[in-house]
Design a protein around this motif. Structure first.
Motif, PDB file in Angstrom:
ATOM      1  N   UNK A  55       0.830  -1.209   0.000  1.00  0.00           N
ATOM      2  CA  UNK A  55       0.000   0.000   0.000  1.00  0.00           C
ATOM      3  C   UNK A  55       0.863   1.257   0.000  1.00  0.00           C
ATOM      4  N   UNK A  56       1.960   1.223   0.759  1.00  0.00           N
ATOM      5  CA  UNK A  56       2.873   2.369   0.782  1.00  0.00           C
ATOM      6  C   UNK A  56       3.550   2.555  -0.570  1.00  0.00           C
ATOM      7  N   UNK A  57       3.961   1.450  -1.190  1.00  0.00           N
ATOM      8  CA  UNK A  57       4.585   1.521  -2.509  1.00  0.00           C
ATOM      9  C   UNK A  57       3.599   2.098  -3.528  1.00  0.00           C
ATOM     10  N   UNK A  58       2.362   1.646  -3.484  1.00  0.00           N
ATOM     11  CA  UNK A  58       1.335   2.164  -4.399  1.00  0.00           C
ATOM     12  C   UNK A  58       1.137   3.662  -4.194  1.00  0.00           C
ATOM     13  N   UNK A  59       1.140   4.091  -2.934  1.00  0.00           N
ATOM     14  CA  UNK A  59       1.010   5.522  -2.631  1.00  0.00           C
ATOM     15  C   UNK A  59       2.167   6.313  -3.226  1.00  0.00           C
ATOM     16  N   UNK A  60       3.389   5.785  -3.101  1.00  0.00           N
ATOM     17  CA  UNK A  60       4.552   6.484  -3.655  1.00  0.00           C
ATOM     18  C   UNK A  60       4.503   6.530  -5.179  1.00  0.00           C
ATOM     19  N   UNK A  61       4.019   5.451  -5.781  1.00  0.00           N
ATOM     20  CA  UNK A  61       3.871   5.443  -7.237  1.00  0.00           C
ATOM     21  C   UNK A  61       2.882   6.523  -7.676  1.00  0.00           C
ATOM     22  N   UNK A  62       1.769   6.603  -6.978  1.00  0.00           N
ATOM     23  CA  UNK A  62       0.759   7.608  -7.324  1.00  0.00           C
ATOM     24  C   UNK A  62       1.277   9.023  -7.124  1.00  0.00           C
ATOM     25  N   UNK A  63       2.011   9.235  -6.029  1.00  0.00           N
ATOM     26  CA  UNK A  63       2.561  10.565  -5.746  1.00  0.00           C
ATOM     27  C   UNK A  63       3.560  11.006  -6.802  1.00  0.00           C
ATOM     28  N   UNK A  64       4.236  10.033  -7.413  1.00  0.00           N
ATOM     29  CA  UNK A  64       5.240  10.331  -8.441  1.00  0.00           C
ATOM     30  C   UNK A  64       4.703  10.160  -9.862  1.00  0.00           C
ATOM     31  N   UNK A  65       3.377   9.979  -9.958  1.00  0.00           N
ATOM     32  CA  UNK A  65       2.715   9.815 -11.265  1.00  0.00           C
ATOM     33  C   UNK A  65       3.338   8.692 -12.089  1.00  0.00           C
ATOM     34  N   UNK A  66       3.623   7.574 -11.429  1.00  0.00           N
ATOM     35  CA  UNK A  66       4.205   6.414 -12.107  1.00  0.00           C
ATOM     36  C   UNK A  66       3.093   5.424 -12.441  1.00  0.00           C
TER      37      UNK A  66
END
Length: 226
Positions: A55-66
């Protein structure tokens, strides 16, 4: 990607596996033969840790528009790491048997040798003391820090050749991920050579490799590295 990491084609995160059954039992399980046994997968707490890490990884991906299609999960074949990677893949809605998930034997656990295999976790300080003294000296019958650095360099070269412009999650173990961070951190400081393999070779020296413990991760800990 800043100029210090422009020699790489991908972005990298690392994840230490969630709390495993060997962690709960206080056992060192480091051989490929033992580590791939199903009874040594994640404990229930470890499944929860893997879920939270996903969930944290997904959040970081979303924050970085990946975009999810640019994500790759590369993982050790051990039961505890494969289990962790499978949980994360589920969070990201990635098929675990698809092309975006790749098992890599070079990401396996450091083998601590027959003297330590299936022994108590309380033996780890003996190994780390040896590492500080000489990271090129293996525990009897096992892997030295430099041995692990050598195969991690191969793993990095493989990922760099197979993937371009991807965000890669490397799911592995405590010692290998400490050593991977040590060499990647060192490569940022190397000037005058653009080849990644040359940079890694330059940092595989005792003064750098002996310090790997300062990059320790908790079980289930996610970290952006480069």
């Amino acid at each position: 990607m800043d100029k210090t990491t422009s020699f790489l084609q991908n972005r990298y995160w690392i994840l230490r596996h969630g709390k495993s059954i060997p962690n709960e039992k206080g056992l060192i399980v480091s051989s490929l033969e033992n580590g791939t046994r199903p009874e040594y997968q994640l404990a229930p707490d470890g499944v929860n840790q893997a879920q939270l890490a996903g969930e944290l990884f997904l959040k970081e991906l979303n924050q970085n528009n990946i975009a999810i299609e640019n994500v790759r999960i590369c993982y050790s074949p051990f039961s505890r790491t494969a289990h962790t990677a499978k949980v994360v893949a589920s969070v990201l809605n990635l098929p675990f048997d698809g092309l975006q998930c790749k098992v890599m034997e070079d990401l396996r656990e450091r083998y601590f040798g027959p003297t330590f295999e299936l022994m108590s976790h309380e033996k780890y300080p003996e190994i780390w003391a040896l590492d500080e003294k000489d990271p090129f000296m293996p525990p009897e019958g096992g892997d030295s820090v430099n041995d692990v650095a050598s195969r991690l360099a191969v793993a990095m070269a493989t990922m760099e050749s197979e993937f371009q412009g991807c965000s890669i999650l490397v799911v592995s173990h405590g010692d290998p991920l400490q050593i991977l961070q040590t060499i990647l951190n060192g490569t940022k400081q190397v000037n005058g050579c653009e080849e990644f393999s040359s940079r890694i070779q330059a940092v595989r020296v005792p003064t750098i490799l002996s310090q790997h413990r300062k990059f320790a991760l908790e079980t289930g800990e996610l970290r952006r590295v480069i």
